[in-house]
Design an enzyme around this catalytic site. Structure first.
Site, PDB file in Angstrom:
ATOM      1  CG  LEU A   1     104.835  63.131  -3.481  1.00  0.00           C
ATOM      2  CD1 LEU A   1     105.108  61.928  -3.965  1.00  0.00           C
ATOM      3  CD2 LEU A   1     103.307  63.409  -3.522  1.00  0.00           C
ATOM      4  CG  ASP A   2     103.755  63.717   3.961  1.00  0.00           C
ATOM      5  OD1 ASP A   2     104.237  65.131   3.703  1.00  0.00           O
ATOM      6  OD2 ASP A   2     102.774  63.649   4.342  1.00  0.00           O
ATOM      7  CE  LYS A   3     112.362  58.730   5.749  1.00  0.00           C
ATOM      8  NZ  LYS A   3     112.837  58.731   7.158  1.00  0.00           N
TER       9      LYS A   3
ATOM     10  CB  THR B   1     103.807  60.137  -0.023  1.00  0.00           C
ATOM     11  OG1 THR B   1     102.833  60.319   1.334  1.00  0.00           O
ATOM     12  CG2 THR B   1     102.713  60.005  -1.047  1.00  0.00           C
TER      13      THR B   1
END
Length: 300
Positions: free
Chosen positions: A134-136, A138
């Site tokens: 996951l993105d930072k 998210t």
């Protein structure tokens, strides 16, 4: 981590066939196990793959030696919200603002560093293998495999559509169609390091969405991905004209949340060895709940 898989034969047959078809091992895995000490055993005794099995025989295969792994990770104590764990899998609810793996500026404070500390404290020698990331900013569920075979089988499940992840997002405005599939290709935006865009020269990307709740100025949307392009949900929803609330990179704004309002809320998969169906959910984090509550109050 030492991984030994044990299974009983249900019928007579040649061991090599049982390993490939009943246990689902690859020829490479069988070859590697043959050269390990006690790598392939029947009823506790080491045998050749040409051994003839009888119904009820117990087959043990050492898929992975016990070893210290992920030595490049600096163990760091941190608060982990573990949603599910067994001998092969670990599912963690990641908060927004935390990176999954060490990266520039985050060499010791990633989720992986925290897991390295967790396994160290438990006396387990586990290599950190995330199945997707996951993105930072998210939040939500991240899946980790504790051995290489589990990681490979989960990767295959993703390709076959058996590994499913559902996201929840808050988006600006109300989509005209309550559900649909976005199929626009995604690629890097020329001249920009971080930003992606819809482009005919990009890679195939498929995002399925469904409106769950409508409010005055925004909507709660559930999403599922058939591909995993960088920023895929954020790019596709912005292309639709409904960027995620708080996502300043792609045009989303909100006074109620300070990051892109995106959360990996549910994961469904099959346990790589037992075949058991596993479904894990993570509730919306506090910032998204507050944003949702504000929208509901404004709609009254």
């Amino acid at each position: 981590m030492e991984k030994i898989w044990k299974k009983r034969a249900e019928r007579d047959g040649i061991l090599s066939d049982f390993l490939l078809h009943d246990m689902g091992l690859t020829r490479r895995q069988v070859k590697q196990a043959k050269f390990r000490d006690g790598g392939i055993c029947v009823n506790g005794a080491r045998v050749r793959v040409t051994h003839r099995l009888g119904a009820g025989d117990r087959v043990e295969v050492k898929l992975e030696e016990e070893r210290t792994a992920s030595l490049h990770l600096v163990p760091r104590k941190g608060e982990l919200d573990i949603l599910y764990e067994d001998e092969d899998l670990l599912l963690v609810n990641k908060p927004a603002g935390l990176v999954v793996h060490p990266s520039h500026g985050h060499y010791t404070d990633s989720l992986s560093n925290m897991l390295a500390f967790y396994f160290q404290e438990a006396g387990a020698h586990v290599k950190i293998r995330s199945v997707g990331r996951l993105d930072k900013d998210t939040s939500g569920i991240v899946v980790f495999a504790k051995n290489g075979t589990a990681a490979g089988r989960l990767a295959r499940q993703k390709q076959e559509g058996k590994f499913k992840k559902e996201y929840l997002a808050l988006v600006e405005g109300i989509p005209e169609k309550e559900e649909g599939i976005i199929t626009e290709k995604i690629g890097k935006r020329e001249g920009e390091l971080m930003r992606m865009c819809v482009t005919s020269h990009g890679k195939a990307a498929f995002t399925q969405y469904q409106v769950r709740e409508k409010m005055q100025d925004y909507a709660l949307v559930s999403l599922a991905l058939a591909t995993g392009r960088t920023h895929q949900i954020r790019v596709h929803m912005a292309w639709m004209g409904h960027p995620l609330l708080g996502d300043s990179l792609y045009g989303g704004h909100s006074e109620h949340i300070e990051r892109a309002a995106l959360h990996a809320s549910c994961v469904s998969l099959i346990q790589p060895f037992t075949g058991k169906e596993i479904q894990v959910r993570a509730e919306l984090p506090e910032d998204m709940q507050k944003c949702l509550g504000a929208g509901r109050r404004e709609t009254r």
